[in-house]
Design a protein around this motif. Structure first.
Motif, PDB file in Angstrom:
ATOM      1  N   ARG A 148       0.835  -1.210   0.000  1.00 57.73           N
ATOM      2  CA  ARG A 148       0.000   0.000   0.000  1.00 57.73           C
ATOM      3  C   ARG A 148       0.862   1.249   0.000  1.00 57.73           C
ATOM      4  N   PHE A 149       1.919   1.216   0.773  1.00 55.02           N
ATOM      5  CA  PHE A 149       2.824   2.375   0.865  1.00 55.02           C
ATOM      6  C   PHE A 149       3.405   2.701  -0.508  1.00 55.02           C
ATOM      7  N   LYS A 150       3.660   1.664  -1.293  1.00 54.49           N
ATOM      8  CA  LYS A 150       4.230   1.873  -2.633  1.00 54.49           C
ATOM      9  C   LYS A 150       3.150   2.193  -3.667  1.00 54.49           C
ATOM     10  N   GLY A 151       1.895   2.231  -3.234  1.00 50.35           N
ATOM     11  CA  GLY A 151       0.846   2.692  -4.131  1.00 50.35           C
ATOM     12  C   GLY A 151      -0.057   1.624  -4.725  1.00 50.35           C
ATOM     13  N   ASP A 152       0.136   0.363  -4.364  1.00 51.70           N
ATOM     14  CA  ASP A 152      -0.775  -0.665  -4.853  1.00 51.70           C
ATOM     15  C   ASP A 152      -2.101  -0.588  -4.098  1.00 51.70           C
ATOM     16  N   LYS A 153      -3.158  -0.999  -4.789  1.00 51.76           N
ATOM     17  CA  LYS A 153      -4.426  -1.181  -4.090  1.00 51.76           C
ATOM     18  C   LYS A 153      -4.399  -2.621  -3.568  1.00 51.76           C
ATOM     19  N   VAL A 154      -4.557  -2.796  -2.263  1.00 52.35           N
ATOM     20  CA  VAL A 154      -4.442  -4.145  -1.702  1.00 52.35           C
ATOM     21  C   VAL A 154      -5.725  -4.529  -0.981  1.00 52.35           C
ATOM     22  N   ILE A 155      -6.214  -5.727  -1.277  1.00 54.78           N
ATOM     23  CA  ILE A 155      -7.375  -6.256  -0.568  1.00 54.78           C
ATOM     24  C   ILE A 155      -6.900  -7.468   0.235  1.00 54.78           C
ATOM     25  N   GLY A 156      -6.948  -7.331   1.533  1.00 49.74           N
ATOM     26  CA  GLY A 156      -6.505  -8.431   2.391  1.00 49.74           C
ATOM     27  C   GLY A 156      -7.693  -9.324   2.733  1.00 49.74           C
ATOM     28  N   ASP A 157      -7.554 -10.600   2.478  1.00 48.76           N
ATOM     29  CA  ASP A 157      -8.638 -11.551   2.775  1.00 48.76           C
ATOM     30  C   ASP A 157      -8.131 -12.617   3.740  1.00 48.76           C
ATOM     31  N   VAL A 158      -8.869 -12.836   4.811  1.00 53.07           N
ATOM     32  CA  VAL A 158      -8.417 -13.750   5.862  1.00 53.07           C
ATOM     33  C   VAL A 158      -8.528 -15.225   5.450  1.00 53.07           C
ATOM     34  N   HIS A 159      -9.398 -15.504   4.502  1.00 47.95           N
ATOM     35  CA  HIS A 159      -9.613 -16.862   3.996  1.00 47.95           C
ATOM     36  C   HIS A 159      -9.691 -17.924   5.115  1.00 47.95           C
ATOM     37  N   LEU A 160     -10.811 -17.831   5.829  1.00 52.55           N
ATOM     38  CA  LEU A 160     -11.063 -18.781   6.923  1.00 52.55           C
ATOM     39  C   LEU A 160     -11.115 -20.221   6.440  1.00 52.55           C
ATOM     40  N   GLY A 161     -10.568 -21.100   7.232  1.00 50.47           N
ATOM     41  CA  GLY A 161     -10.731 -22.533   6.959  1.00 50.47           C
ATOM     42  C   GLY A 161     -12.047 -22.974   7.578  1.00 50.47           C
ATOM     43  N   ASP A 162     -13.110 -22.996   6.778  1.00 46.74           N
ATOM     44  CA  ASP A 162     -14.421 -23.268   7.365  1.00 46.74           C
ATOM     45  C   ASP A 162     -15.219 -24.267   6.537  1.00 46.74           C
ATOM     46  N   TRP A 163     -14.530 -25.113   5.804  1.00 42.52           N
ATOM     47  CA  TRP A 163     -15.267 -25.977   4.895  1.00 42.52           C
ATOM     48  C   TRP A 163     -14.806 -27.425   4.991  1.00 42.52           C
ATOM     49  N   GLY A 164     -14.049 -27.735   5.997  1.00 38.13           N
ATOM     50  CA  GLY A 164     -13.464 -29.076   6.029  1.00 38.13           C
ATOM     51  C   GLY A 164     -14.062 -29.962   7.100  1.00 38.13           C
ATOM     52  N   LEU A 165     -13.347 -31.009   7.385  1.00 41.61           N
ATOM     53  CA  LEU A 165     -13.781 -32.019   8.338  1.00 41.61           C
ATOM     54  C   LEU A 165     -14.056 -31.439   9.731  1.00 41.61           C
ATOM     55  N   GLN A 166     -13.356 -30.339  10.091  1.00 44.18           N
ATOM     56  CA  GLN A 166     -13.598 -29.817  11.459  1.00 44.18           C
ATOM     57  C   GLN A 166     -15.058 -29.463  11.659  1.00 44.18           C
ATOM     58  N   MET A 167     -15.732 -29.024  10.565  1.00 47.06           N
ATOM     59  CA  MET A 167     -17.152 -28.682  10.685  1.00 47.06           C
ATOM     60  C   MET A 167     -17.977 -29.938  10.987  1.00 47.06           C
ATOM     61  N   GLY A 168     -17.693 -30.984  10.249  1.00 52.99           N
ATOM     62  CA  GLY A 168     -18.403 -32.247  10.472  1.00 52.99           C
ATOM     63  C   GLY A 168     -18.148 -32.783  11.873  1.00 52.99           C
ATOM     64  N   LEU A 169     -16.927 -32.635  12.335  1.00 49.09           N
ATOM     65  CA  LEU A 169     -16.580 -33.113  13.681  1.00 49.09           C
ATOM     66  C   LEU A 169     -17.370 -32.363  14.750  1.00 49.09           C
ATOM     67  N   ILE A 170     -17.415 -31.053  14.615  1.00 51.53           N
ATOM     68  CA  ILE A 170     -18.118 -30.256  15.627  1.00 51.53           C
ATOM     69  C   ILE A 170     -19.606 -30.606  15.629  1.00 51.53           C
ATOM     70  N   ILE A 171     -20.175 -30.729  14.441  1.00 50.03           N
ATOM     71  CA  ILE A 171     -21.604 -31.063  14.345  1.00 50.03           C
ATOM     72  C   ILE A 171     -21.876 -32.436  14.984  1.00 50.03           C
ATOM     73  N   THR A 172     -21.029 -33.392  14.683  1.00 48.29           N
ATOM     74  CA  THR A 172     -21.211 -34.743  15.222  1.00 48.29           C
ATOM     75  C   THR A 172     -21.130 -34.754  16.745  1.00 48.29           C
ATOM     76  N   GLU A 173     -20.182 -34.040  17.281  1.00 55.94           N
ATOM     77  CA  GLU A 173     -20.013 -33.996  18.732  1.00 55.94           C
ATOM     78  C   GLU A 173     -21.200 -33.290  19.391  1.00 55.94           C
ATOM     79  N   LEU A 174     -21.617 -32.209  18.760  1.00 53.42           N
ATOM     80  CA  LEU A 174     -22.757 -31.467  19.291  1.00 53.42           C
ATOM     81  C   LEU A 174     -24.009 -32.341  19.299  1.00 53.42           C
ATOM     82  N   LYS A 175     -24.152 -33.111  18.244  1.00 48.24           N
ATOM     83  CA  LYS A 175     -25.319 -33.982  18.117  1.00 48.24           C
ATOM     84  C   LYS A 175     -25.312 -35.046  19.222  1.00 48.24           C
ATOM     85  N   SER A 176     -24.130 -35.565  19.536  1.00 45.27           N
ATOM     86  CA  SER A 176     -24.088 -36.592  20.567  1.00 45.27           C
ATOM     87  C   SER A 176     -24.334 -35.990  21.954  1.00 45.27           C
ATOM     88  N   ARG A 177     -24.018 -34.702  22.116  1.00 45.00           N
ATOM     89  CA  ARG A 177     -24.247 -34.078  23.425  1.00 45.00           C
ATOM     90  C   ARG A 177     -25.661 -33.541  23.580  1.00 45.00           C
TER      91      ARG A 177
END
Ligand code: ARG
Length: 588
Positions: A148-177
């Motif tokens: 940015r300092f050098k004059g580029d337009k920059v778009i910073g994206d955090v790109h969350l990891g939210d589409w993998g097995l961790q989602m299935g794991l959390i859902i499964t555990e929640l379901k059992s509880r």
């Protein structure tokens, strides 16, 4: 402003031309022998071959031509044909004065209008941030600021990891509880509650529990895999849960990143790529890029020139689930559609390099990304403990970022309380500022691609090549400037004079290297170049400081010149650390 090497080269080139030679031989570089000179030109050697003369005859001629030039204190011709160059104090004074008048201290912006998408951070939702994510955040934030300092337009994206097995794991555990929750009732037709059925603390406990269970219990793992596919396919109850997981996590992540002085323009995740996947897959099939292999859908990306095996890009698993390749490819679709960046830069652990080679090739081959766009992988090395192995807690677990920060803050607070008379409140604030500088500088001062040892004792030291040393230098300057003001004088009226002392001239010469340092950090995406530069500048400042009585100087003009020099140095240092992503306190 033109860079000092260009300004000097231009003058030497003119001399070559005037003496009847091709001006290209007049290119000047920094001296290899700082004990003899400040700059040197070796062009007479190559020039001699073309013009069939002895090199020193040429260097003699040029030296003579330049010796009347006010830019130079001396230009000495040395056998076999070197030109040893020292700048005049008057020229240097003029140059540094102009730097001081420029808000960017001589750094110029790029001419081209460029948009860059910066993919950094990359935390995984519902998993606590750990030190592995620290590097991406620290390096990415700095690269963002430099661009940015050098004059580029920059778009910073955090790109969350939210589409993998961790989602299935959390859902499964929640379901059992809590199987009674509406999210698990397939016949439920109403609106889902807006309140999440868990807190961040629970979420962070659920994930590791589920992950451990899935390693022991095959049927549990299968259930989690099934839940992963279902959430990806859009099962309403699970999508509602996914949203809760996202909201709860993101709130917590934002707080953590804020403490690090790291921010993002977009909080998109892998899941945002989902709507683009079906069309992408269809197109890849229709156009003959994708084919079935062992039930999975793949695209070949190997090239003839490969020296090692590059496996195909995996587009869909045999159960139809999207993979890491899939989400990264589909993410590029919306990035190109919505932002049309000239370059996408990924700041990710270098162990993921193969993945990015595959994704980049596949994106270009299938036309997701046009050929003229740049895709850049900025891979970083591992942060190791003193034992040379990836950094762990004392108990051997993965160190959470929050805990790491708290422990360093405490260490810093103790140090500062030791040697100062600040109020508790100021000491605490200062400790945080210095601790952050210690961590960030400790990381950024290494070339990103290299592994490094996270050594708290070294990083928090006020001496040596550390963040606190740089801050200490800035604070030292600030305190002199404050004294000068207290004596009733005005810094704004101070004018720089030509240097008299060696250490004064060396400090001025060090200042002129600011723009080249920033430019190479920009071109090479290398914050460590800025660290190396400010370390050199701080050393020059401290050397000058130790040799000079500034407040005791009787000649008011000379004193004003010293103050001006300090003030410019402070400005450069503060601007540079801002590009690294940290700041200096008023005192420490
Ligand atoms: N979430 C990933 C991880 O923790 C990093 C994501 C990097 N960015 C990307 N576009 N793949 O390893």
């Amino acid at each position: 402003m033109n860079k000092i090497l260009d300004v000097i080269s231009e003058e030497v080139q003119k001399a070559f031309e005037k003496k009847g030679y091709d001006p290209k031989y007049g290119k000047v570089g920094l001296s290899n022998r700082p004990d003899l000179c400040e700059y040197q030109c070796n062009g007479a050697m190559a020039c001699a071959k073309v013009y069939k003369k002895a090199p020193f005859m040429i260097s003699d001629e040029i030296a003579e031509e330049l010796n009347s030039n006010t830019m130079f204190e001396s230009v000495v011709s040395v056998k076999p044909g070197f030109l040893n160059i020292k700048l005049s104090g008057a020229f240097l004074n003029d140059y540094v004065t102009k730097m001081g008048e420029d808000s960017k201290y001589g750094v110029s912006e790029v001419e081209e209008d460029r948009t860059v998408m910066l993919d950094f951070g990359g935390p995984n939702v519902a998993k606590p941030l750990h030190v592995g994510h620290l590097r991406s955040a620290i390096i990415g934030e700095s690269v963002k600021r430099i661009l940015r300092f050098k004059g580029d337009k920059v778009i910073g994206d955090v790109h969350l990891g939210d589409w993998g097995l961790q989602m299935g794991l959390i859902i499964t555990e929640l379901k059992s509880r809590k199987p009674e929750l509406v999210y698990f009732d397939d016949s439920y037709m109403g609106e889902y509650p807006t309140e999440a059925p868990f807190t961040i603390a629970e979420l962070e406990e659920i994930y590791p529990t589920a992950s451990a269970k899935s390693k022991e219990d095959v049927s549990y793992k299968e259930e989690a895999l099934k839940a992963t596919v279902e959430v990806q396919k859009g099962k309403p109850g699970y999508r509602a849960l996914l949203n809760h997981i996202l909201n709860v996590s993101v709130t917590d992540l934002k707080k953590n990143y804020e403490n690090l002085g790291v921010s993002f323009d977009l909080w998109k995740g892998e899941s945002d790529a989902d709507p683009y996947i079906p069309d992408m897959v269809k197109k890849m099939r229709d156009e003959g890029f994708a084919y079935e292999s062992d039930g999975a859908l793949v695209v070949d990306v190997k090239e003839e020139s490969d020296t090692k095996e590059i496996p195909p890009c995996m587009i869909l698993k045999s159960d139809g689930a999207a993979l890491y390749d899939t989400t990264d490819l589909a993410t590029l679709i919306w990035r190109m559609n919505d932002y049309n960046p000239d370059e996408v830069i990924y700041v990710v652990d270098k162990r993921q390099e193969l993945h990015f080679i595959q994704v980049f090739r596949c994106a270009k081959k299938t036309g997701i990304v046009p050929a003229d766009k740049k895709l850049t992988f900025l891979g970083f090395g591992t942060m190791n403990g003193k034992d040379g192995k990836p950094f762990k807690t004392r108990e051997g677990g993965v160190m959470r970022l929050e805990h790491l920060l708290t422990s360093i803050n405490e260490e810093m607070a103790a140090k500062i309380a030791d040697n100062n008379t600040m109020s508790k409140d100021e000491a605490e604030k200062t400790a945080k500022i210095v601790a952050l500088a210690a961590i960030k500088y400790g990381d950024l001062s290494n070339q990103a691609s290299k592994d490094y040892v996270f050594d708290i004792d070294r990083f928090t030291s006020f001496e040596g090549n550390t963040g606190p040393y740089i801050l200490y230098t800035i604070v030292r300057i600030k305190s002199i400037l404050a004294k000068y003001k207290e004596s009733g004088k005005n810094i704004a009226n101070c004018k720089l004079l030509a240097p008299k002392k060696d250490s004064e001239k060396e400090l001025m010469l060090a200042l002129t290297k600011y723009a080249p340092a920033i430019d190479s950090a920009y071109e090479e995406l290398a914050p460590h170049k800025i660290c190396a530069y400010i370390y050199e500048l701080s050393n020059a400042l401290n050397h000058f400081y130790h040799e000079t009585k500034i407040m005791g100087e009787e000649d008011a003009d000379r004193q004003a010149s010293y103050v001006k020099l300090l003030d410019i140095t402070r400005g450069v240092l503060e601007q540079a650390i801002d590009l690294l992503g940290f700041e200096a306190p008023e005192r420490m």
